[in-house]
Design an enzyme around this catalytic site. Structure first.
Site, PDB file in Angstrom:
ATOM      1  N   CYS A 255     -11.027   3.377   0.317  1.00  0.00           N
ATOM      2  CA  CYS A 255      -9.579   3.560   0.475  1.00  0.00           C
ATOM      3  C   CYS A 255      -9.194   2.780   1.715  1.00  0.00           C
ATOM      4  CB  CYS A 255      -9.249   5.043   0.655  1.00  0.00           C
ATOM      5  SG  CYS A 255      -7.561   5.365   1.245  1.00  0.00           S
TER       6      CYS A 255
ATOM      7  N   CYS B  98      -4.483  -1.476  -1.818  1.00  0.00           N
ATOM      8  CA  CYS B  98      -4.653  -0.042  -2.029  1.00  0.00           C
ATOM      9  C   CYS B  98      -5.578   0.122  -3.227  1.00  0.00           C
ATOM     10  CB  CYS B  98      -3.280   0.566  -2.319  1.00  0.00           C
ATOM     11  SG  CYS B  98      -3.298   2.290  -2.786  1.00  0.00           S
TER      12      CYS B  98
ATOM     13  N   ASP C 293       0.873  -1.178   0.000  1.00  0.00           N
ATOM     14  CA  ASP C 293       0.000   0.000   0.000  1.00  0.00           C
ATOM     15  C   ASP C 293       0.910   1.227   0.000  1.00  0.00           C
ATOM     16  OD1 ASP C 293      -2.386   1.622   0.381  1.00  0.00           O
ATOM     17  OD2 ASP C 293      -1.807   1.837   2.471  1.00  0.00           O
TER      18      ASP C 293
END
Ligand code: DGL
Length: 274
Positions: free
Chosen positions: A185, A74, A11
């Site tokens: 997110c 991500c 991420d």
């Protein structure tokens, strides 16, 4: 070294740890290697070319570390890099993220759902495709949250400033009648209590970490990559930022890592993991 093949997870920073925590619960025997690119957060305000270059170098470094499958933990990097990475590394199974619009649409009674995500995700092609595919007459309000991932990455989980930002994005959606709110997110579940407080009991907050962990388990089984059940699963962490600050977040998610080591970006654009 763990007994099974390693799983690489990455991420832009600490957000993907929310996915790593779900993977740990679902697949406790697996050996996870996590990289947080805290030196380059936020990805959500970068171009897709930049995000693809970073994601490619990270994937190469994780494969060099012995990872046999990769989770792009991500949404922003998945939008920019999942398809090109699958093409470039055809023998590596990848799992990517996408905003959980489908369960939100299934849940809604008001016919209005909200999505909080980075600017790059809201503007990305996958978001448009997901809405087109799953919205089916439901209104999907997409709200970009510039600055939020960075703030969370800095450890700002429950300050007045973070609350004001979130209120400014969520309250207009409440006025339009949302009864489901998608966290698009992987950083945002770290402020879920605050989001739930603002959204109130009438709104279901949805994030897909458990579903992602189940999809990974299935993919590993399909590829014969599942670790033996008696293997002692472990989590190894690397960050391009400050290892001590990174370490502090692990406890918050109930995660334990042997150590958090520094990963170094080299001038040629490659990533070196010790
Ligand atoms: N955690 C990321 C995501 O899921 C990206 C946050 C950022 O770096 O902007 O989109």
């Amino acid at each position: 070294m763990g007994a099974g093949p390693r799983i690489g997870i990455f991420d832009s920073g600490i957000g993907g740890l929310t996915i790593a925590a779900a993977v740990r619960r679902t697949l406790p025997s697996e050996h996870l290697v996590y990289f947080g690119d805290n030196a380059h957060v936020p990805y959500g305000e970068r171009t897709s070319g930049e995000i693809l270059a970073l994601s490619t170098a990270i994937t190469e470094a994780l494969l060099d570390k012995g990872c046999r499958s990769i989770v792009i933990a991500c949404n922003t990097a998945s939008n920019a890099a999942l398809s090109p990475l699958r093409e470039r590394f055809p023998h590596t199974p990848f799992v990517g993220m996408e905003p959980a619009v489908k369960p939100a649409v299934e849940h809604t009674r008001t016919g209005v759902v909200g999505v909080l995500a980075t600017k790059a995700t809201v503007e990305g092609r996958s978001m448009a495709a997901i809405v087109e595919r799953f919205a089916k007459g439901v209104e999907v309000i997409q709200q970009a949250c510039p600055g939020l991932a960075q703030r969370i990455d800095n450890g700002d989980f429950d300050t007045v400033e973070t609350e004001v930002l979130l209120r400014n994005w969520i309250e207009p959606m409440l006025e339009r009648g949302i009864d489901a709110l998608v966290l698009g997110c992987t950083h945002y579940p770290l402020v879920r209590p605050l989001i739930e407080r603002i959204a109130g009991p009438g709104v279901r907050v949805i994030e897909p970490s458990a579903a992602i962990a189940r999809r990974l388990a299935q993919l590993l089984a399909d590829h014969g990559l599942t670790a033996p059940p008696e293997a002692p699963g472990r989590l190894e962490c690397f960050t391009s930022g400050d290892p001590e600050r990174f370490h502090a977040v692990l406890g918050r998610l109930g995660l334990r890592a042997d150590a958090v080591k520094h990963g170094l970006w080299l001038p040629d654009g490659s990533l070196s993991l010790p």
